[in-house]
Scaffold this active site. Sequence first.
Site, PDB file in Angstrom:
ATOM      1  CE  LYS A 205      14.113 -11.238  -5.258  1.00  0.00           C
ATOM      2  NZ  LYS A 205      13.235 -10.078  -5.110  1.00  0.00           N
TER       3      LYS A 205
ATOM      4  CE1 TYR B 228       9.861  -6.276   0.607  1.00  0.00           C
ATOM      5  CE2 TYR B 228      10.891  -6.975  -1.447  1.00  0.00           C
ATOM      6  CZ  TYR B 228      10.918  -6.882  -0.070  1.00  0.00           C
ATOM      7  OH  TYR B 228      11.982  -7.354   0.634  1.00  0.00           O
TER       8      TYR B 228
ATOM      9  CE1 TYR C  40       9.788  -9.475   6.191  1.00  0.00           C
ATOM     10  CE2 TYR C  40      11.084 -10.458   4.441  1.00  0.00           C
ATOM     11  CZ  TYR C  40      10.585  -9.343   5.077  1.00  0.00           C
ATOM     12  OH  TYR C  40      10.868  -8.106   4.605  1.00  0.00           O
TER      13      TYR C  40
ATOM     14  CG  ASP D 184      12.409  -2.475  -7.548  1.00  0.00           C
ATOM     15  OD1 ASP D 184      13.100  -3.352  -8.105  1.00  0.00           O
ATOM     16  OD2 ASP D 184      12.100  -2.507  -6.340  1.00  0.00           O
TER      17      ASP D 184
END
Length: 418
Positions: free
Chosen positions: A264, A141, A13, A235
């Site tokens: 994560k 997201y 990004y 999520d």
Amino acid sequence: MTALTSQKLWRPYTQMKTAAPPLEAIATRGTRITLKGGRELIDGIASWWTAVHGYNHPHIAATMADQLMRMPHVMFGGLTHAPAERLGARLAALLPGDLNHVFFTDSGSVAVEVALKMAVQLWLNRGETGRTRVLAFRGGYHGDTMGAMSACDPEEGMHRRFGAYLPSQVFCDLPRTAEAEAALDAALASHRHELAAVIVEPLVQGAGGMLTHPPEVLATVARLARRHGLPLIADEIFTGFGRTGTMFACEQAGIVPDILCLSKALTGGTMALAATVATTEIFSAFWSDDSAAALMHGPTFMANPLACAAANASLDLFETEPRLDQARAIAARLADGLAPLDRLPGVRAVRVLGAIGAVQFAGAPDLADLKRRFVERGVWVRPFGDIVYLTPALPIETGDLDRLIRAVTTVVTETARD
Ligand SMILES: *Cc1c(COP(=O)(O)O)cnc(C)c1O
């Protein structure tokens, strides 16, 4: 400004032409990152909140070293191994309800892809066609791959420009108000025959701007999904493993989703690993004499033994060290430390949930300038959009946490005043 042809690596990004070059990290330890040249930064975000125990925890390192010498990898097709068997059983025991059936992959986005595929194939296996869309929430997201991108916020998301290239999903606001709840109920009713599932980030929409919601809102989502006969995908890639003050965020709403995604912090920030976990009801739709009913997915490095060993060692630490107490202590300190910023005219909101503290600016700050100021103050904090946030390692020492809070307070105050 850097020369085009000398750039060998693409950065995440990042507009590489204009961005400051990355700093070179040469070592990590605890909550510190050492840069080339010897400078040390206090890490406020734990490498995108993965390093939940801090860096280089000796127990994880020793477990991994042992596994590395024994069997770093073996394929999962037709073979199994103790690190995956043990990790699957432990996740099943830790997760609420009968979320007992674990599919391992190697990144959060792929865990979401698998969840979406599970939901779609679930209906096909039940003999119902046409259920090819999911209902997702604005502000969400879910990752960078195609299916995951399609469920991200369609306006604010980082993927807006890909719209025409992605499957079209149904978007609603989180049911924070009676009106939004009625709108969600109506959307579920009118789209139910084309929907395969509802997907939500429980309690906090992370990369969408650290937007928190109370457990009752999550409970409403779960209740409405159930009312319309749709599986709920939680999520928990951001929230899993203590970040919100409980092991999993769903616990705070007392809900059991049908499918849950983890990644994560799963390996304590050491290895790429993710898991998509389903309830027995979901799993049973794939349990058949028909080979075509099997879940059609299988990444090459699925259930990598080294990553599974790291994840088992990380779970050991949740048993032997007071991680959830630490998360709650961080929450209290973040709330105290960041609350005064709420009064600044340039600040829209301060949000704290567990070991997550976020300050939202009223306008769009100069991100490059903010990033530089944090490094000058000896801390590693990476603002994005209009957000400055802290997601430190849970065992962070009070002195380091206070230095992070002071750095955020100073930099935000300077910026909100300019
Ligand atoms: C980070 C994240 C993902 C994507 O995970 P990757 O490992 O970056 O692919 C998906 N969902 C949520 C909530 C996340 O925070």
